[in-house]
Motif scaffolding. Structure first.
Motif, PDB file in Angstrom:
ATOM      1  N   LYS A  90       0.374  -1.216  -0.155  1.00 61.11           N
ATOM      2  CA  LYS A  90      -0.025   0.318  -0.166  1.00 61.11           C
ATOM      3  C   LYS A  90       0.514   1.036   0.258  1.00 61.11           C
ATOM      4  N   VAL A  91       0.209   1.955  -0.027  1.00 63.84           N
ATOM      5  CA  VAL A  91       0.842   3.580  -0.707  1.00 63.84           C
ATOM      6  C   VAL A  91       0.654   4.847   0.965  1.00 63.84           C
ATOM      7  N   ALA A  92       1.629   4.981   1.286  1.00 63.32           N
ATOM      8  CA  ALA A  92       1.483   6.362   2.541  1.00 63.32           C
ATOM      9  C   ALA A  92       2.068   6.996   2.111  1.00 63.32           C
ATOM     10  N   VAL A  93       1.588   8.203   2.585  1.00 61.61           N
ATOM     11  CA  VAL A  93       2.573   9.724   1.906  1.00 61.61           C
ATOM     12  C   VAL A  93       2.915  10.429   2.772  1.00 61.61           C
ATOM     13  N   VAL A  94       3.897  10.580   2.839  1.00 64.88           N
ATOM     14  CA  VAL A  94       5.237  11.740   4.112  1.00 64.88           C
ATOM     15  C   VAL A  94       5.187  12.648   3.782  1.00 64.88           C
ATOM     16  N   GLN A  95       4.456  13.645   4.190  1.00 65.05           N
ATOM     17  CA  GLN A  95       5.064  15.266   4.161  1.00 65.05           C
ATOM     18  C   GLN A  95       6.087  15.652   4.746  1.00 65.05           C
ATOM     19  N   THR A  96       7.091  16.098   4.178  1.00 67.19           N
ATOM     20  CA  THR A  96       8.350  17.088   3.687  1.00 67.19           C
ATOM     21  C   THR A  96       8.350  18.142   3.017  1.00 67.19           C
ATOM     22  N   PRO A  97       9.597  19.227   3.761  1.00 68.81           N
ATOM     23  CA  PRO A  97       9.657  20.103   2.562  1.00 68.81           C
ATOM     24  C   PRO A  97      10.750  19.418   1.709  1.00 68.81           C
ATOM     25  N   PHE A  98      10.605  19.957   0.873  1.00 64.79           N
ATOM     26  CA  PHE A  98      10.908  20.174  -0.287  1.00 64.79           C
ATOM     27  C   PHE A  98      12.460  20.468  -0.518  1.00 64.79           C
ATOM     28  N   GLU A  99      13.360  20.733   0.921  1.00 66.49           N
ATOM     29  CA  GLU A  99      14.606  21.407   0.587  1.00 66.49           C
ATOM     30  C   GLU A  99      15.214  20.082   0.714  1.00 66.49           C
ATOM     31  N   GLY A 100      14.222  19.171   1.484  1.00 67.69           N
ATOM     32  CA  GLY A 100      15.075  17.867   2.286  1.00 67.69           C
ATOM     33  C   GLY A 100      15.330  17.123   1.614  1.00 67.69           C
ATOM     34  N   ILE A 101      13.935  16.457   0.215  1.00 72.03           N
ATOM     35  CA  ILE A 101      13.869  15.622  -0.307  1.00 72.03           C
ATOM     36  C   ILE A 101      14.983  15.970  -1.591  1.00 72.03           C
ATOM     37  N   GLN A 102      14.914  16.854  -2.433  1.00 70.76           N
ATOM     38  CA  GLN A 102      16.110  17.493  -3.635  1.00 70.76           C
ATOM     39  C   GLN A 102      18.054  17.252  -3.200  1.00 70.76           C
ATOM     40  N   SER A 103      17.765  17.317  -1.649  1.00 63.73           N
ATOM     41  CA  SER A 103      19.122  17.089  -0.926  1.00 63.73           C
ATOM     42  C   SER A 103      19.124  15.697  -0.739  1.00 63.73           C
ATOM     43  N   ARG A 119      12.143  36.856  -3.420  1.00 64.46           N
ATOM     44  CA  ARG A 119      11.509  36.220  -2.199  1.00 64.46           C
ATOM     45  C   ARG A 119      11.489  35.205  -2.500  1.00 64.46           C
ATOM     46  N   VAL A 120      11.944  34.660  -1.546  1.00 66.24           N
ATOM     47  CA  VAL A 120      12.031  32.607  -0.800  1.00 66.24           C
ATOM     48  C   VAL A 120      10.585  31.954  -0.247  1.00 66.24           C
ATOM     49  N   PHE A 121       9.497  31.539  -1.092  1.00 64.57           N
ATOM     50  CA  PHE A 121       8.882  30.963  -0.074  1.00 64.57           C
ATOM     51  C   PHE A 121       9.426  29.523   0.093  1.00 64.57           C
ATOM     52  N   GLU A 122       8.199  28.816   1.694  1.00 67.30           N
ATOM     53  CA  GLU A 122       8.539  27.436   1.843  1.00 67.30           C
ATOM     54  C   GLU A 122       7.975  26.758   0.447  1.00 67.30           C
ATOM     55  N   ASP A 123       6.682  27.270   0.546  1.00 72.85           N
ATOM     56  CA  ASP A 123       5.895  26.114  -0.570  1.00 72.85           C
ATOM     57  C   ASP A 123       4.952  26.997  -2.004  1.00 72.85           C
ATOM     58  N   LEU A 124       4.688  26.025  -2.476  1.00 76.00           N
ATOM     59  CA  LEU A 124       3.512  26.663  -4.036  1.00 76.00           C
ATOM     60  C   LEU A 124       1.966  27.625  -2.814  1.00 76.00           C
ATOM     61  N   GLY A 125       1.988  26.871  -2.330  1.00 71.95           N
ATOM     62  CA  GLY A 125       0.818  27.445  -1.673  1.00 71.95           C
ATOM     63  C   GLY A 125       0.878  28.795  -1.519  1.00 71.95           C
ATOM     64  N   LEU A 126       1.072  29.476  -0.424  1.00 69.51           N
ATOM     65  CA  LEU A 126       2.164  30.218  -0.347  1.00 69.51           C
ATOM     66  C   LEU A 126       2.794  31.212  -1.040  1.00 69.51           C
ATOM     67  N   LEU A 127       3.801  30.509  -2.086  1.00 68.19           N
ATOM     68  CA  LEU A 127       3.852  31.376  -3.511  1.00 68.19           C
ATOM     69  C   LEU A 127       2.596  31.844  -3.456  1.00 68.19           C
ATOM     70  N   THR A 128       1.789  31.269  -4.184  1.00 66.91           N
ATOM     71  CA  THR A 128       0.651  31.260  -5.682  1.00 66.91           C
ATOM     72  C   THR A 128      -0.248  32.292  -4.573  1.00 66.91           C
ATOM     73  N   THR A 129      -0.160  32.028  -2.859  1.00 70.26           N
ATOM     74  CA  THR A 129      -1.192  33.302  -2.486  1.00 70.26           C
ATOM     75  C   THR A 129      -0.077  34.831  -2.208  1.00 70.26           C
ATOM     76  N   ALA A 130       0.395  34.663  -2.148  1.00 71.15           N
ATOM     77  CA  ALA A 130       1.507  35.314  -2.193  1.00 71.15           C
ATOM     78  C   ALA A 130       1.141  36.855  -4.075  1.00 71.15           C
TER      79      ALA A 130
END
Length: 277
Positions: free
Chosen positions: A91-104, A184-195
């Protein structure tokens, strides 16, 4: 990262073609904690951090690739992960984590998850720390503004441009924006588009797929330009012991291309037919 035109078409040629089954839901594991301490191995020999579970790292929201719908995480990437889990018999389980930790590579190396599915561009720098699957999506960068806003990066001299931390959009903007633009740097896409929507920034640079999707439902914004960066998305695995999972992901991508599942999933999540190579 997406191969979409400003008129709304998902246009760059795709190297892989896939197709659909019903999308199974994925459990959302919040935070940065590891997926579990009791590892396991599938019948095909793929090692997992948690027995019976394909733990998938991503960052939300990144619609239509991964986003929350009610209590479930859904989207194009998640549907493909469902196909991979089906192949592995787990089965699949999704783990949400900041993109910086993923791409590094940190999220994979610390066994927070088995695989990363996060609309992630394959780059030479990332290949040093992450093992990538075959490409599954072609992409490019785009410019999101309020209606009537800037048409090009050059129009943003002296203005503020938003980017997402750790992304190729951030790299592209810092290299190509006017020297006197404020980035200006934002942590995620939601914050970016809202800005953009609230006027905190004059524009945002990010992958065309999510920005065009956002503009469709937020009609006071628009994508006014795209920058052909020739990017491709891949799924990421650990460079330390992830080879068999990479092979399984490549096999899944090949099979869904051949049996039509990719095309169906593309139509489901992007609202139009997948571009043909």
């Amino acid at each position: 990262m997406g191969g979409i035109t400003a008129s709304g078409g998902y246009g760059l040629p795709m190297r892989t073609r896939l197709m659909t089954a019903a999308v199974s839901t994925a459990a959302l594991a919040l935070g940065l904690t590891a997926c579990g301490s009791s590892g396991g191995t599938t019948e095909s020999g793929v090692s997992l951090v948690k027995s019976g579970t394909l733990s998938v790292c991503t960052q939300l929201p990144y619609k239509p690739f991964e986003f929350q719908q009610g209590s479930d995480v859904v989207g194009f990437d998640i549907s493909l992960m469902d196909e991979l889990a089906k192949q592995l018999g787990v089965k699949v389980a999704v783990v949400q984590t900041p993109f910086e930790g993923i791409q590094s590579g940190q999220a994979l190396n610390t066994k927070q998850c088995d695989i990363a599915a996060a609309g992630m561009t394959i780059t030479d720098a990332r290949k040093k720390v992450i093992g990538f699957s075959d490409p599954y999506f072609d992409a490019t960068q785009a410019l999101l503004v309020k209606k009537g806003g800037a048409k090009t990066l050059d129009d943003l001299a002296g203005k503020t441009i938003g980017v997402q931390q750790g992304t190729t959009g951030e790299i592209y903007t810092k290299k190509n924006a006017p020297k006197n633009a404020n980035i200006r740097v934002f942590e995620d896409l939601g914050l970016l588009t809202t800005a953009v929507k609230t006027g905190q920034v004059d524009a945002a640079v990010q992958d065309n797929g999510p920005l065009l999707d956002y503009a469709k439902t937020n009609t006071d914004t628009e994508v006014t330009a795209e920058f052909d960066t020739g990017e491709q998305y891949g799924f990421g695995v650990s460079k330390n012991g992830g080879d068999k999972l990479k092979d399984a992901a490549d096999k899944m991508l090949s099979e869904v291309k051949d049996d039509g599942t990719y095309d169906s999933l593309y139509k489901k999540w992007f609202g139009q037919a997948a571009p043909q190579s």
